[in-house]
Scaffold this motif. Structure first.
Motif, PDB file in Angstrom:
ATOM      1  N   UNK A 177      37.692  44.425  25.183  1.00 46.76           N
ATOM      2  CA  UNK A 177      36.699  44.842  24.184  1.00 46.76           C
ATOM      3  C   UNK A 177      35.435  45.404  24.815  1.00 46.76           C
ATOM      4  N   UNK A 178      35.255  45.225  26.106  1.00 48.66           N
ATOM      5  CA  UNK A 178      34.025  45.639  26.795  1.00 48.66           C
ATOM      6  C   UNK A 178      34.209  46.988  27.484  1.00 48.66           C
ATOM      7  N   UNK A 179      35.328  47.121  28.186  1.00 47.20           N
ATOM      8  CA  UNK A 179      35.537  48.309  29.000  1.00 47.20           C
ATOM      9  C   UNK A 179      36.319  49.381  28.236  1.00 47.20           C
ATOM     10  N   UNK A 180      35.968  50.632  28.517  1.00 49.97           N
ATOM     11  CA  UNK A 180      36.628  51.746  27.833  1.00 49.97           C
ATOM     12  C   UNK A 180      37.709  52.396  28.679  1.00 49.97           C
ATOM     13  N   UNK A 181      37.720  52.128  29.952  1.00 53.64           N
ATOM     14  CA  UNK A 181      38.703  52.762  30.834  1.00 53.64           C
ATOM     15  C   UNK A 181      39.013  51.867  32.014  1.00 53.64           C
ATOM     16  N   UNK A 182      38.811  52.391  33.210  1.00 55.40           N
ATOM     17  CA  UNK A 182      39.098  51.612  34.416  1.00 55.40           C
ATOM     18  C   UNK A 182      38.153  50.418  34.518  1.00 55.40           C
ATOM     19  N   UNK A 183      38.705  49.283  34.914  1.00 55.60           N
ATOM     20  CA  UNK A 183      37.900  48.082  35.168  1.00 55.60           C
ATOM     21  C   UNK A 183      38.485  47.378  36.376  1.00 55.60           C
ATOM     22  N   UNK A 184      37.657  46.572  37.051  1.00 53.47           N
ATOM     23  CA  UNK A 184      38.135  45.936  38.281  1.00 53.47           C
ATOM     24  C   UNK A 184      37.423  44.617  38.511  1.00 53.47           C
ATOM     25  N   UNK A 185      38.074  43.791  39.321  1.00 50.12           N
ATOM     26  CA  UNK A 185      37.508  42.510  39.732  1.00 50.12           C
ATOM     27  C   UNK A 185      37.800  42.313  41.211  1.00 50.12           C
ATOM     28  N   UNK A 186      36.856  41.690  41.918  1.00 46.82           N
ATOM     29  CA  UNK A 186      37.036  41.401  43.343  1.00 46.82           C
ATOM     30  C   UNK A 186      37.260  39.913  43.519  1.00 46.82           C
ATOM     31  N   UNK A 187      38.296  39.572  44.269  1.00 49.77           N
ATOM     32  CA  UNK A 187      38.634  38.184  44.581  1.00 49.77           C
ATOM     33  C   UNK A 187      38.569  37.992  46.090  1.00 49.77           C
ATOM     34  N   UNK A 188      38.055  36.850  46.489  1.00 51.40           N
ATOM     35  CA  UNK A 188      37.886  36.541  47.909  1.00 51.40           C
ATOM     36  C   UNK A 188      38.666  35.280  48.236  1.00 51.40           C
ATOM     37  N   UNK A 189      39.375  35.296  49.350  1.00 50.41           N
ATOM     38  CA  UNK A 189      40.117  34.121  49.790  1.00 50.41           C
ATOM     39  C   UNK A 189      39.172  32.931  49.956  1.00 50.41           C
ATOM     40  N   UNK A 190      39.546  31.812  49.359  1.00 53.07           N
ATOM     41  CA  UNK A 190      38.728  30.614  49.457  1.00 53.07           C
ATOM     42  C   UNK A 190      37.802  30.399  48.285  1.00 53.07           C
TER      43      UNK A 190
END
Length: 442
Positions: A279-292
């Protein structure tokens, strides 16, 4: 019910509040300054938004769920409802739509700020937490989205983090499928919920009840598997049959191509079954995950529709780092975050203090950080205190038996000591302390 003691009341913080003591505050500032340096290198300029605004204004750019989690209060003068910011992006969207509407585009804006949400505290996030982020306004094409992801990777690297992954989705890809199905909001929400949970059995049950064409059914059931590198684009292309999803897939393919040009494709995983932030993003969206770290460190994406809520149709994209989680990630990966102490710690046994004051001023004028030990105590106690403060060198003036006009220079990391004329330091500090003012790090 027992009454808290006076001592307990003096130290008690409200639930979800976080206190940063000097070492923690130094680490936090290091993260913020590091990220702001990255943002500036990409041409972004800082903007500062107010901590609170009128609730009815902020609510134009937020959904009902976030509105319910805002901290609210009444303005004593006007009687209008106020709210602490729960998201910086709607504030910036409103500012662009009003104060910066006529400014040349694109706008590259950066921020470092606190955000308030009435949530249960978890994994590096309290009810007041800190974000560092950017907004790129007025650029509709894939290059803008690729820039956001490339900046995220650079920011993670600048913080010293090495084991991370960027998950990239495309909200319009799933919208095209829903549009093809013509579902009501209730059934569409059920599908999104099953996908969001990665609940394959629930997804299969829901799809079976849709009586959709076989091509759409095959695509829906394949969504949880459309996760990986560039081959995801090829697999999805064979399955998709509606124009909106095809356009979204072409957009994602172009972004992925640009990321390969940046040399960053190995850090990116494509996920066409990701529907969080739908409901927030209109196209490309991404998230960054870090080990630990068991939570998202960075979140971002395109929100082309938000500025329209404030009466100005204009494309935009952005991202935000969560500073508290960045600190946890750095700790889990063994990245040193101790803030530096002063470069010089002056210990003075003279009565008039002239030499100490002159040295302090001269070294500060040269750009060095200088602290003085004003307490009267044995020199070994002063040196122990200086080490605890992570000072680089101690300058001891006027101790018993010292040569006239000389200062004892003690390297506090154990690299020796010696005597230097005070006059020579005053004349040219760099002669005895090369790089003076450059900072000492533990």
């Amino acid at each position: 019910m027992s009454t808290p003691s006076r001592k307990a009341l003096q130290t008690q913080l409200p639930k979800g509040a976080k206190l940063y003591l000097p070492d923690e505050a130094g680490q936090k500032r290091h993260v913020e300054e590091t990220l702001l340096t990255v943002f500036r290198r990409w041409g972004y300029r800082e903007i500062v938004t107010p901590a609170y605004e009128y609730f009815d204004v902020l609510s134009q750019g937020t959904d009902h769920e976030l509105q319910e989690r805002m901290f609210k209060m009444v303005d004593r003068e006007s009687g209008r409802l106020l709210a602490l910011r729960a998201d910086v992006t709607p504030q910036i969207a409103r500012i662009v739509a009003t104060r910066l509407r006529e400014a040349p585009k694109p706008l590259r804006l950066a921020y470092l700020t606190n955000v308030f949400r009435y949530d249960e505290p978890h994994v590096g996030r309290y009810r007041e937490f800190y974000q560092a982020g950017v907004e790129l306004v007025g650029l509709p094409n894939a290059e803008g989205d690729a820039e956001m992801i490339a900046m995220t990777v650079e920011g993670l690297g600048a913080l010293g983090l090495t084991r991370f992954q960027i998950d990239v989705g495309q909200a319009d890809f799933f919208r095209g499928i829903l549009e093809d199905l013509g579902l009501d909001e209730s059934r569409a929400r059920e599908l999104r919920s099953a996908l969001g949970r990665k609940d394959v059995s629930a997804l299969e049950r829901l799809v079976a009840g849709l009586a959709a064409p076989s091509t759409v059914t095959e695509l829906l059931l394949a969504l949880p598997t459309l996760y990986g590198r560039g081959d995801v684009l090829e697999r999805a292309e064979r399955l998709v049959k509606n124009p909106r999803s095809e356009a979204a897939l072409a957009n994602l393919a172009e972004i992925y191509r640009l990321l390969r040009v940046y040399g960053l494709a190995d850090a990116v995983v494509l996920d066409l079954g990701e529907v969080r932030g739908f409901d927030y993003y209109s196209g490309v969206h991404f998230e960054a995950y870090v080990t630990g770290l068991g939570a998202t460190l960075v979140g971002g994406g395109r929100y082309d529709d938000m500025l329209g809520r404030f009466g100005y149709d204009c494309p935009a994209t952005g991202f935000a780092f969560e500073v508290g989680r960045a600190l946890l990630a750095m700790e889990s990966q063994g990245v040193a975050t101790l803030s530096p102490g002063p470069e010089f710690f002056i210990i003075d046994f003279t009565t008039d203090k002239t030499g100490a004051l002159e040295l302090s001023r001269r070294l500060r004028d040269a750009g060095a950080a200088v602290a003085r030990d004003i307490l009267s105590r044995p020199v070994e106690e002063s040196l122990a205190y200086a080490r605890q403060q992570r000072a680089g060198r101690a300058l001891v003036i006027g101790e018993p038996g010292a040569p006239a006009g000389q200062v004892r220079v003690v390297s506090l990391d154990g690299n020796g000591e010696g005597w230097v004329p005070i006059a020579e330091i005053l004349a040219d500090p760099a002669r005895h302390f090369p790089g003076v003012g450059g900072g000492h790090h533990a």
